[in-house]
Write a protein that holds these residues in place. Structure first.
Motif, PDB file in Angstrom:
ATOM      1  N   ILE A 167      -2.161   0.149  11.184  1.00 47.46           N
ATOM      2  CA  ILE A 167      -0.884  -0.006  10.482  1.00 47.46           C
ATOM      3  C   ILE A 167      -1.050   0.331   9.006  1.00 47.46           C
ATOM      4  CG2 ILE A 167       0.882  -1.675   9.773  1.00 47.46           C
ATOM      5  CD1 ILE A 167       0.246  -3.160  12.468  1.00 47.46           C
ATOM      6  N   MET A 168      -2.131  -0.143   8.421  1.00 43.30           N
ATOM      7  CA  MET A 168      -2.362   0.122   7.001  1.00 43.30           C
ATOM      8  C   MET A 168      -2.719   1.589   6.752  1.00 43.30           C
ATOM      9  SD  MET A 168      -1.737  -2.588   5.233  1.00 43.30           S
ATOM     10  CE  MET A 168      -2.662  -2.455   3.696  1.00 43.30           C
ATOM     11  N   THR A 169      -3.390   2.222   7.692  1.00 42.69           N
ATOM     12  CA  THR A 169      -3.649   3.656   7.567  1.00 42.69           C
ATOM     13  C   THR A 169      -2.337   4.427   7.589  1.00 42.69           C
ATOM     14  OG1 THR A 169      -5.811   3.435   8.637  1.00 42.69           O
ATOM     15  CG2 THR A 169      -4.855   5.638   8.564  1.00 42.69           C
ATOM     16  N   ALA A 170      -1.405   3.973   8.415  1.00 36.43           N
ATOM     17  CA  ALA A 170      -0.074   4.585   8.424  1.00 36.43           C
ATOM     18  C   ALA A 170       0.597   4.423   7.065  1.00 36.43           C
ATOM     19  CB  ALA A 170       0.783   3.959   9.523  1.00 36.43           C
TER      20      ALA A 170
ATOM     21  N   ILE B 136      -8.039  11.701  11.107  1.00 39.19           N
ATOM     22  CA  ILE B 136      -9.396  11.521  11.622  1.00 39.19           C
ATOM     23  C   ILE B 136      -9.784  10.056  11.724  1.00 39.19           C
ATOM     24  CG2 ILE B 136     -11.834  11.983  11.113  1.00 39.19           C
ATOM     25  CD1 ILE B 136     -10.817  14.503   9.595  1.00 39.19           C
ATOM     26  N   ALA B 137      -9.462   9.289  10.710  1.00 42.22           N
ATOM     27  CA  ALA B 137      -9.905   7.905  10.608  1.00 42.22           C
ATOM     28  C   ALA B 137      -8.699   6.964  10.650  1.00 42.22           C
ATOM     29  CB  ALA B 137     -10.695   7.700   9.318  1.00 42.22           C
TER      30      ALA B 137
ATOM     31  N   ALA C 218       2.454   8.847  11.253  1.00 43.75           N
ATOM     32  CA  ALA C 218       2.341   8.897   9.795  1.00 43.75           C
ATOM     33  C   ALA C 218       1.334   9.946   9.345  1.00 43.75           C
ATOM     34  CB  ALA C 218       1.951   7.526   9.257  1.00 43.75           C
ATOM     35  N   ALA C 219       0.229  10.058  10.085  1.00 38.43           N
ATOM     36  CA  ALA C 219      -0.777  11.062   9.726  1.00 38.43           C
ATOM     37  C   ALA C 219      -0.208  12.468   9.848  1.00 38.43           C
ATOM     38  CB  ALA C 219      -2.007  10.899  10.621  1.00 38.43           C
TER      39      ALA C 219
ATOM     40  N   LEU D 204       0.825  -1.207   0.000  1.00 39.49           N
ATOM     41  CA  LEU D 204       0.000   0.000   0.000  1.00 39.49           C
ATOM     42  C   LEU D 204       0.859   1.257   0.000  1.00 39.49           C
ATOM     43  CD1 LEU D 204      -2.730   1.351   0.082  1.00 39.49           C
ATOM     44  CD2 LEU D 204      -2.755   1.058   2.563  1.00 39.49           C
ATOM     45  N   GLU D 205       1.943   1.253   0.763  1.00 37.75           N
ATOM     46  CA  GLU D 205       2.814   2.425   0.804  1.00 37.75           C
ATOM     47  C   GLU D 205       3.379   2.749  -0.573  1.00 37.75           C
ATOM     48  OE1 GLU D 205       7.143   3.872   2.499  1.00 37.75           O
ATOM     49  OE2 GLU D 205       6.223   2.105   3.394  1.00 37.75           O
ATOM     50  N   GLU D 206       3.841   1.723  -1.279  1.00 38.71           N
ATOM     51  CA  GLU D 206       4.457   1.963  -2.585  1.00 38.71           C
ATOM     52  C   GLU D 206       3.433   2.392  -3.636  1.00 38.71           C
ATOM     53  OE1 GLU D 206       7.586   2.296  -3.344  1.00 38.71           O
ATOM     54  OE2 GLU D 206       8.039   1.919  -1.229  1.00 38.71           O
ATOM     55  N   LEU D 207       2.236   1.838  -3.595  1.00 44.27           N
ATOM     56  CA  LEU D 207       1.201   2.295  -4.521  1.00 44.27           C
ATOM     57  C   LEU D 207       0.841   3.743  -4.225  1.00 44.27           C
ATOM     58  CD1 LEU D 207      -1.166  -0.819  -4.751  1.00 44.27           C
ATOM     59  CD2 LEU D 207       0.468   0.001  -6.464  1.00 44.27           C
ATOM     60  N   GLY D 208       0.779   4.087  -2.939  1.00 43.58           N
ATOM     61  CA  GLY D 208       0.501   5.470  -2.572  1.00 43.58           C
ATOM     62  C   GLY D 208       1.609   6.409  -3.002  1.00 43.58           C
TER      63      GLY D 208
END
Length: 387
Positions: free
Chosen positions: A245-248, A364-365, A326-327, A75-79
C-alpha cells in the motif's frame, strides 16, 4: 482532486497540511540531499514533530491512532511535492505495524514511541540473493541455543540500514512436528555481533541507500522474536500488505509530481501560435495519465481501508492490485512528462530524468508486477499455478 464522498474532511485537512510541509522543502531540497550524499533528516524531523511519521501507530505508544490510510496519505503528498520519504514505507508502516499488532508489551514500549516520534528507525530485511521475496525459499535460519536465538544468512536490497537502530529480519525456524522451515520475524540491533552490512552501488538517485546484510551466527535474546513462532506467515503478511500500500502511495506521489510539471510546461511552452497543451497529441496523453493515477489512488484507498478494518485476506488482494496499478500509472506519467518537455525533460533544471529510473522501482519492488499478476491469476481468478 479529492472526492468528499470518498475522503473525509479530516483526511483532506491532513492532506493539505502535509502538502504544505512538502512545498516548504520540495524537489530542490531532495535533489540537493542526493547530490551531497546525505539524508533528508530535516524533513524527517519536522514531519515527526508534526506527528506525521507515527500517524498510523497506537496513541498509547505515542502515535496518532490512525492507520495505513493516513500514513499512505502522508507519503503520497510528500511525493507529490517532490520529496518522498522512503523510510516511511519501512519503519512505521512495515515494522511499526507488525510490532503494534504482534509484538510483546515490552517490544511495543521499547520501539513504538521512537518509531512514532522519529527518534528511532527500523529497517526490514526479507529479500535474499537466491530467493527474492519468496518466503518459501528464504535460507536465513534461526535456531535455538538455550534461551537464545542464533541467526545465520544473507539479505539484499535492504533500505536505510545505515540509519536504522535495528532491522526486522525475516528468518525461518524448524517446525518440531514436520521438520519444515517456517518464517519468523526477529529484531536485530544494528550493533549485534556478527551482523554486517555493505552498501550496494545503485544507479538510482535516492537519499536512502541499499545494503547487503550478512548474519554470521548472530546471537539474540529470546525476546528478539516478534509474535508467535507458529504464526510467522500471518505476521509476515501483516507487514507486507502495508508495504504494498505504501509503495502505491510512493508511486502515486511521484506520478503526480511529474504530471504537474508536465502540465505546467504544456500550459506555457509555445512553439507556434498556441501553447503546446492546446494540441491533442500533448493534452490527451496527459489526461490519460491523470485518469490512471486517479484510478490507482482509488484502489490504494480501498486496500488501506480493508487493512485498517482488519480484513487481511481482502487487503492482500487489494494491496497487490493497488501496487500494480500505481506502479504502471507512475511509469506512464513520468514517461509522458519527460516526453512532453522534450529535451528539457532530460535536463537537471527540470529534474524529471532521474525519475525515469525511480519510477521503475515500484514495478520491481517489493514484488515484481509479474508476481502480482501470478497472485491475481491464481488467488482471484482461480487459475492453476505456473510454479
Amino acid at each position: 482532486m479529492s472526492n468528499p464522498v470518498i475522503e473525509t474532511e479530516e483526511h483532506r485537512a491532513l492532506r493539505e497540511a502535509v502538502a504544505a510541509l512538502g512545498r516548504r522543502y520540495g524537489r530542490e531540497y531532495f535533489a540537493t540531499a542526493v547530490a551531497e550524499g546525505r539524508h533528508t533528516d530535516e524533513l524527517w524531523r519536522e514531519a515527526a514533530k508534526l506527528g506525521y511519521l507515527g500517524v498510523n501507530l497506537p496513541e498509547e505508544y505515542g502515535g496518532g491512532g490512525g492507520g495505513i490510510t493516513e500514513l499512505s496519505l502522508v507519503l503520497e503528498e510528500l511525493g507529490a511535492a517532490g520529496c518522498p520519504l522512503l523510510m516511511l514505507v519501512v519503519s512505521p508502516a512495515i515494522c511499526g505495524a507488525v510490532i503494534a499488532r504482534f509484538g510483546t508489551e515490552h517490544q511495543k514500549r521499547t520501539w513504538l514511541p521512537g518509531l512514532a516520534d522519529g527518534s528511532r528507525t527500523m529497517a526490514f530485511g526479507i529479500t535474499e540473493p537466491d530467493a527474492g521475496s519468496n518466503s518459501h525459499r528464504i535460507t536465513t535460519t534461526a535456531r535455538r541455543d538455550g534461551e537464545d536465538w542464533i541467526l545465520s544468512g544473507r539479505k539484499v536490497f535492504v533500505s536505510g540500514v545505515d540509519i536504522a537502530d535495528a532491522t526486522l529480519i525475516v528468518g525461518r525456524t524448524e517446525d518440531a512436528r514436520t521438520g519444515r522451515l517456517k518464517p519468523c520475524l526477529f529484531i536485530v540491533p544494528r550493533d549485534a555481533p556478527g551482523f554486517g552490512r555493505s552498501a550496494i552501488p545503485m544507479e538510482l538517485a535516492a537519499p536512502e541507500k541499499q545494503f547487503e546484510l550478512t548474519l554470521d551466527e548472530v546471537r539474540l535474546p529470546a525476546d528478539a522474536l516478534v509474535g508467535d513462532e507458529d504464526a510467522g506467515l500471518l505476521q509476515l503478511f501483516a507487514g507486507l500488505n502495508p508495504e504494498r500500500i505504501m509503495t502505491a502511495a510512493f508511486a502515486l506521489g511521484m506520478g503526480r509530481y511529474a504530471l504537474e510539471r508536465a502540465v505546467d510546461y504544456a500550459r506555457t511552452r509555445q512553439v507556434w501560435k498556441e501553447p503546446i497543451g492546446a494540441h491533442q497529441a500533448i493534452a490527451h496523453p496527459l489526461a490519460q495519465a491523470h485518469i490512471e493515477l486517479e484510478l490507482a489512488r482509488l484502489m490504494m484507498r480501498k486496500a488501506a481501508h480493508l487493512y485498517d478494518a482488519g480484513d487481511d485476506m481482502a487487503a492482500g488482494e487489494a494491496a497487490n492490485m493497488a501496487k500494480y496499478a500505481a506502479a504502471e500509472a507512475a511509469v506512464h506519467a513520468v514517461d509522458q512528462a519527460v516526453h512532453t518537455l522534450g529535451g528539457n525533460g532530460l535536463t537537471r533544471e527540470y529534474g524529471l530524468a532521474s525519475m525515469v529510473t525511480a519510477a521503475r522501482v515500484a514495478r520491481i519492488a517489493p514484488v515484481s508486477r509479474e508476481m502480482i499478476l501470478n497472485f491475481v491469476s491464481h488467488q482471484t481468478l482461480g487459475l492453476p499455478k505456473s510454479y
